[in-house]
Design an enzyme around this catalytic site. Structure first.
Site, PDB file in Angstrom:
ATOM      1  N   MET A  78      59.020  72.142 -43.477  1.00 47.06           N
ATOM      2  CA  MET A  78      58.982  73.032 -44.639  1.00 47.06           C
ATOM      3  C   MET A  78      58.641  74.479 -44.295  1.00 47.06           C
ATOM      4  O   MET A  78      58.470  75.316 -45.186  1.00 47.06           O
ATOM      5  CB  MET A  78      57.994  72.512 -45.694  1.00 47.06           C
ATOM      6  CG  MET A  78      58.317  71.133 -46.208  1.00 47.06           C
ATOM      7  SD  MET A  78      59.995  71.039 -46.866  1.00 47.06           S
ATOM      8  CE  MET A  78      60.229  69.277 -46.874  1.00 47.06           C
ATOM      9  N   CYS A  79      58.519  74.802 -43.015  1.00 52.87           N
ATOM     10  CA  CYS A  79      58.229  76.180 -42.605  1.00 52.87           C
ATOM     11  C   CYS A  79      59.488  77.034 -42.671  1.00 52.87           C
ATOM     12  O   CYS A  79      60.570  76.591 -42.300  1.00 52.87           O
ATOM     13  CB  CYS A  79      57.687  76.217 -41.177  1.00 52.87           C
ATOM     14  SG  CYS A  79      55.966  75.769 -41.062  1.00 52.87           S
ATOM     15  N   HIS A  80      59.307  78.259 -43.121  1.00 48.19           N
ATOM     16  CA  HIS A  80      60.414  79.209 -43.156  1.00 48.19           C
ATOM     17  C   HIS A  80      60.614  79.806 -41.762  1.00 48.19           C
ATOM     18  O   HIS A  80      59.642  80.072 -41.058  1.00 48.19           O
ATOM     19  CB  HIS A  80      60.098  80.350 -44.126  1.00 48.19           C
ATOM     20  CG  HIS A  80      60.017  79.920 -45.537  1.00 48.19           C
ATOM     21  ND1 HIS A  80      58.882  79.381 -46.084  1.00 48.19           N
ATOM     22  CD2 HIS A  80      60.948  79.931 -46.528  1.00 48.19           C
ATOM     23  CE1 HIS A  80      59.108  79.087 -47.351  1.00 48.19           C
ATOM     24  NE2 HIS A  80      60.346  79.402 -47.649  1.00 48.19           N
ATOM     25  N   MET A 115      51.007  78.554 -39.500  1.00 48.27           N
ATOM     26  CA  MET A 115      51.626  77.445 -38.772  1.00 48.27           C
ATOM     27  C   MET A 115      52.126  77.890 -37.405  1.00 48.27           C
ATOM     28  O   MET A 115      52.074  77.124 -36.438  1.00 48.27           O
ATOM     29  CB  MET A 115      52.762  76.828 -39.593  1.00 48.27           C
ATOM     30  CG  MET A 115      52.286  76.131 -40.866  1.00 48.27           C
ATOM     31  SD  MET A 115      50.959  74.930 -40.594  1.00 48.27           S
ATOM     32  CE  MET A 115      51.751  73.777 -39.493  1.00 48.27           C
ATOM     33  N   GLU A 116      52.585  79.120 -37.304  1.00 48.74           N
ATOM     34  CA  GLU A 116      53.049  79.636 -36.018  1.00 48.74           C
ATOM     35  C   GLU A 116      51.894  79.745 -35.032  1.00 48.74           C
ATOM     36  O   GLU A 116      52.039  79.410 -33.843  1.00 48.74           O
ATOM     37  CB  GLU A 116      53.746  80.982 -36.216  1.00 48.74           C
ATOM     38  CG  GLU A 116      55.116  80.877 -36.854  1.00 48.74           C
ATOM     39  CD  GLU A 116      55.118  80.526 -38.347  1.00 48.74           C
ATOM     40  OE1 GLU A 116      56.198  80.203 -38.864  1.00 48.74           O
ATOM     41  OE2 GLU A 116      54.045  80.561 -38.990  1.00 48.74           O
ATOM     42  N   ASP A 130      50.478  68.558 -19.608  1.00 49.45           N
ATOM     43  CA  ASP A 130      51.644  68.171 -18.815  1.00 49.45           C
ATOM     44  C   ASP A 130      51.518  68.635 -17.369  1.00 49.45           C
ATOM     45  O   ASP A 130      51.801  67.881 -16.442  1.00 49.45           O
ATOM     46  CB  ASP A 130      52.913  68.742 -19.435  1.00 49.45           C
ATOM     47  CG  ASP A 130      54.134  68.427 -18.594  1.00 49.45           C
ATOM     48  OD1 ASP A 130      54.371  67.232 -18.304  1.00 49.45           O
ATOM     49  OD2 ASP A 130      54.859  69.368 -18.214  1.00 49.45           O
TER      50      ASP A 130
END
Length: 164
Positions: A78-80, A115-116, A130
């Site tokens: 749902m992120c733009h 969110m970014e 990793d």
């Protein structure tokens, strides 16, 4: 901590939707997030001394964080998609067994970059894991949290250490 703001990611049928931001004011927006990678002291020493066999862990993690911030809308449904104006990644440690990763993300737009920033630190931490898993598989990632945000209708947010 309670929030009385209604959730806006649902349509009239109760189904998920991407929020329409076309009527929102364009403003400068910034968000900062951080995470921790806890590891054995010997693993942290290997990272700091550049002795991990896969290469410079912090340099590769920094690039992964920036790439992830730019691709957040590909990861989070749902992120733009946003045009970011800046992404800065910083590393520090406690000198023993914790590596701290912080990201600051900026844009000028109609929606925030929380969110970014969270995606950036998450990708950096996963890259650390990793690259170092041959030395240690027991590393722990987290907590991952929003430190601050500014801009937009909801105003500013600054986490206090007592919020944890």
């Amino acid at each position: 901590m309670t929030n009385d703001t209604p959730l806006t990611h649902f349509n009239e049928q109760g189904r998920a939707r991407m929020v329409d931001i076309s009527g929102k004011q364009e403003t400068s927006r910034t968000a900062a997030a951080r995470t921790t990678v806890t590891m054995q002291p010997t693993t942290l020493t290997l990272i700091k001394e550049g002795r991990i066999g896969k290469g410079d862990v912090l340099a590769v993690s920094q690039v992964a964080a920036i790439m992830a911030a730019k691709k957040t809308s590909d990861w989070i449904p749902m992120c733009h998609p946003l045009s970011l104006t800046g992404v800065d990644i910083r590393f520090s440690d406690n000198g023993v067994d914790e590596l701290y990763i912080e990201a600051t993300v900026k844009t000028k737009g109609q929606t925030g970059v929380e969110m970014e920033a969270l995606t950036a630190v998450s990708a950096a931490a996963l890259t650390v894991y990793d690259m170092c898993k041959a030395a240690e598989k027991g590393m722990v990632i987290g907590p991952t949290l929003l430190v601050s945000k500014s801009g937009g209708k909801s105003g500013d947010f600054h986490r206090n250490d007592t919020d944890l």
